[in-house]
Each structure stands twice: as C-alpha cells, then as structure tokens.
Write an enzyme that holds these catalytic residues in place. Sequence first.
Site: not given
Length: 205
Positions: A11-13, A64, A89-91, A106, A108
């Site tokens: 969670g640094s971002n 989902k 980390m999930r679509l 997002n 990346h």
Amino acid sequence: MSIAVFASGSGSNFQRIAEVAQQDRWPEPVSLLICDRPGAKVLSRAEKLLIPAYSFVPRSYPSKADYEKDVLALLEKYQIKWIVLAGYMRLIGPTLLQAYQGRIVNIHPSLLPAFPGKNAIGQAFSYPVKVSGVTVHFVDEGMDTGPIIAQVPVEIADDDTEETFTKKIQQVEHQLFPKVVYDLITGKISCPDHLYRNQSKGENQ
Ligand code: GAR
C-alpha cells in the site's frame, strides 16, 4: 464524490496518493480503501490516515459478480466516482467495469505492453532488459491492458540489484501516480470511449 483505492499488499502507492490528496486539499478526496487480502499492510496504513477500509475474501463468494456487487454497494454508499488500483492483484469484472467504465485507473511497474501480470519488476530484471519503467492506464477487462495514460522509463544500471531497481521504480510510481489521479479528477485527462480497443462486442452498444 470521491476516490476509492483498491489494493492487495503493502500500500505504499495508496499512502502516497492519500497523503498528497490530504495535503493539497484535492477537490475529491481519497475516502475509501478496498482490500482483497485480510491482514495486508495497506489496512494499517489506512487506519493511520483515518480512511475507512474494508477487507474482503473474494474466494468466499460464489462468483466474482457476487463479490463485486458487495464492493459496488460500498462504493455507492461512499459516493465514489473514481477507482484507483494500486497494487490490486485481481482482474476487474464486468460488474465494476460497467458501473465505472473510463473511471478506473491502474499502475503497473513496467512499460506496458511489456511484462504484464505479476512480478513485472522481477520479469524485467531477469530478462534482462536495459530499460523498464512505470505505466498508468485506464482499466478494461484485460490483465494490465486498457488505454495508456502515462509512461516513465527507468533504466536498469549495470550495478542495480533487483532490490535497488525496485526502489527506483517505487520512487517513480510515487511521483507519477498522484499527478495522473489529480489530472483525472480535475478533468485534464479523460477516457474517450473509442479508446477501448479491446472492449468485448455488445457490452458497450
Ligand atoms: C506497485 O509496484 C504496482 O505498480 C504493482 O504493485 C505494486 C504495489 O505496491 N501493481 C501491479 O503489479 C499490477 N499488475 P504498493 O502496494 O507498495 O503500492
């Protein structure tokens, strides 16, 4: 209206965006954290920042869609306009994509389309390439796909270790991501529908 951050790990971002938003008094604050890994470090960061945080166990849902319906109900309760994926980390599935099309971004840790998916930093380092970097993009149904908003290259120096290179990537992320999110919420950038090149037919018609 406000921003929800989705995260799965450290969670640094999340912390960086939330702090910049608080310090600079953004017109739309970060007012919710959604986490899909109970016990993740990001949850304690949210607590310190006094930002409401909810952790889910997606595999405990039958599908989902069921998981995302519960998340969507929270987003509506908190009047969330923007979703920021920061190490989530999930679509994202159709339930959230349809409700938030063009309003999900997002980050990346590679120059997409190179090295999508998990461990992008390790993939780039062990390939080995001379330059990798950071990408921020709008989210569609794919894995780290969707219209690219911003990219910053980061060189892998001969004496870099994976650890030192990771630090360089994180520094760039912490500069770039708040800027892009601010531009998004203030209308400086937006996602025209026609940029959704991979949109499955019918969903958008
Ligand atoms: C970041 O490097 C982000 O780019 C990456 O996860 C890390 C989360 O770090 N995201 C992906 O790999 C998405 N495919 P953080 O939890 O310290 O913000």
